[in-house]
Design a protein around this motif. Structure first.
Motif, PDB file in Angstrom:
ATOM      1  N   GLY A   1       0.752  -1.336   0.038  1.00 23.73           N
ATOM      2  CA  GLY A   1      -0.009   0.041   0.001  1.00 23.73           C
ATOM      3  C   GLY A   1       0.826   1.241   0.049  1.00 23.73           C
ATOM      4  N   VAL A   2       2.014   1.093  -0.199  1.00 23.67           N
ATOM      5  CA  VAL A   2       3.075   2.373  -0.469  1.00 23.67           C
ATOM      6  C   VAL A   2       3.080   2.885  -1.680  1.00 23.67           C
ATOM      7  CG1 VAL A   2       5.585   3.166  -0.137  1.00 23.67           C
ATOM      8  CG2 VAL A   2       4.422   1.273   1.547  1.00 23.67           C
ATOM      9  N   PRO A   3       2.700   4.084  -2.087  1.00 26.25           N
ATOM     10  CA  PRO A   3       2.867   4.663  -3.242  1.00 26.25           C
ATOM     11  C   PRO A   3       4.455   4.609  -3.556  1.00 26.25           C
ATOM     12  CG  PRO A   3       1.569   6.209  -1.783  1.00 26.25           C
ATOM     13  CD  PRO A   3       2.390   5.331  -1.163  1.00 26.25           C
ATOM     14  N   VAL A   4       4.631   4.432  -4.851  1.00 25.90           N
ATOM     15  CA  VAL A   4       6.186   4.218  -5.487  1.00 25.90           C
ATOM     16  C   VAL A   4       6.469   5.192  -6.426  1.00 25.90           C
ATOM     17  CG1 VAL A   4       7.895   2.456  -6.151  1.00 25.90           C
ATOM     18  CG2 VAL A   4       6.111   1.812  -4.643  1.00 25.90           C
ATOM     19  N   ILE A   5       7.377   5.834  -6.521  1.00 24.89           N
ATOM     20  CA  ILE A   5       8.039   6.770  -7.581  1.00 24.89           C
ATOM     21  C   ILE A   5       9.094   5.891  -8.117  1.00 24.89           C
ATOM     22  CG2 ILE A   5       9.401   8.834  -8.503  1.00 24.89           C
ATOM     23  CD1 ILE A   5       8.000  10.278  -5.869  1.00 24.89           C
TER      24      ILE A   5
ATOM     25  N   ALA B   1       7.063  12.457 -15.439  1.00 25.02           N
ATOM     26  CA  ALA B   1       8.295  13.136 -16.077  1.00 25.02           C
ATOM     27  C   ALA B   1       8.960  12.128 -17.024  1.00 25.02           C
ATOM     28  CB  ALA B   1       9.555  13.626 -15.117  1.00 25.02           C
ATOM     29  N   ASN B   2       9.933  12.463 -17.678  1.00 22.92           N
ATOM     30  CA  ASN B   2      10.347  11.500 -18.895  1.00 22.92           C
ATOM     31  C   ASN B   2      11.163  10.294 -18.160  1.00 22.92           C
ATOM     32  OD1 ASN B   2      11.071  10.394 -21.386  1.00 22.92           O
ATOM     33  ND2 ASN B   2      13.162  11.568 -21.516  1.00 22.92           N
ATOM     34  N   ARG B   3      10.465   9.232 -18.505  1.00 19.50           N
ATOM     35  CA  ARG B   3      10.991   8.059 -17.550  1.00 19.50           C
ATOM     36  C   ARG B   3      10.997   8.115 -16.006  1.00 19.50           C
ATOM     37  NH1 ARG B   3      16.168   5.819 -20.780  1.00 19.50           N
ATOM     38  NH2 ARG B   3      15.461   3.919 -19.857  1.00 19.50           N
ATOM     39  N   VAL B   4       9.907   8.578 -15.655  1.00 24.80           N
ATOM     40  CA  VAL B   4       9.638   8.772 -14.187  1.00 24.80           C
ATOM     41  C   VAL B   4       8.233   8.444 -14.205  1.00 24.80           C
ATOM     42  CG1 VAL B   4       9.778  10.085 -12.057  1.00 24.80           C
ATOM     43  CG2 VAL B   4      11.629  10.342 -13.554  1.00 24.80           C
ATOM     44  N   PHE B   5       7.829   7.490 -13.115  1.00 27.71           N
ATOM     45  CA  PHE B   5       6.364   7.060 -12.901  1.00 27.71           C
ATOM     46  C   PHE B   5       5.965   6.992 -11.639  1.00 27.71           C
ATOM     47  CE2 PHE B   5       8.116   5.449 -16.966  1.00 27.71           C
ATOM     48  CZ  PHE B   5       6.856   5.702 -17.854  1.00 27.71           C
ATOM     49  N   LEU B   6       4.737   7.481 -11.359  1.00 25.83           N
ATOM     50  CA  LEU B   6       4.212   7.450  -9.878  1.00 25.83           C
ATOM     51  C   LEU B   6       3.154   6.194 -10.028  1.00 25.83           C
ATOM     52  CD1 LEU B   6       3.740   8.194  -7.115  1.00 25.83           C
ATOM     53  CD2 LEU B   6       2.089  10.032  -8.088  1.00 25.83           C
TER      54      LEU B   6
END
Length: 145
Positions: A78-82, A115-120
């Motif tokens: 349940g932890v959001p991950v960047i 962002a470019n190649r960064v996901f949430l």
């Protein structure tokens, strides 16, 4: 063939003819040797002491696809991950994005490119709000036309 391997093959993330020995050694089933993946320097969890849901966000900068397991375990808790894929080869980055998309779909979460190649990756009970100020959306104070 381990259950993780079977699931990965079913999702098309690995080829059935890949060397099973390598994969099974890396992700052997059985009791986990503690949370050793959390001590990985590429995985940072904001406020390690906070155990309540909604108080932690993890940032992961994987080197290769094998780091996807840490992403999945954090998200499953349940932890959001960047996920920052800027240091990865494009082919491995695509595999991690495919894994993350399947993970979020399976657990009813969401994936968003920030962002470019960064996901949430956010679990189902989180809502991502747009940071656009209310006044700017309607022309507001800074509209000089």
């Amino acid at each position: 063939m381990g259950s993780v391997r079977k699931a990965s093959a079913w999702l098309g993330l690995v080829d059935d003819s890949d060397d099973e020995r390598y994969y099974d050694d890396e992700y052997a089933e059985g009791p986990e040797p503690g949370d050793s993946w959390v001590t990985n320097p590429r995985v940072r969890v904001a406020d390690e002491a906070a155990q309540e849901q909604g108080t932690r966000i993890a940032t992961v900068t994987p080197d290769g696809f094998r780091d996807a397991r840490g992403i999945g375990e954090l998200f499953r808790e349940g932890v959001p991950v960047i996920v920052n894929l800027t240091a990865m080869e494009p082919s491995d980055a695509k595999r991690v994005v495919d894994f993350a998309a399947g993970l979020t779909f399976g657990l009813r979460g969401s994936i968003e490119r920030v962002a470019n190649r960064v996901f949430l990756l956010t679990p189902a009970d989180y809502k991502v709000v747009n940071g656009e100020p209310v006044g700017r959306a309607n022309g507001g104070f800074f509209n000089q036309s």
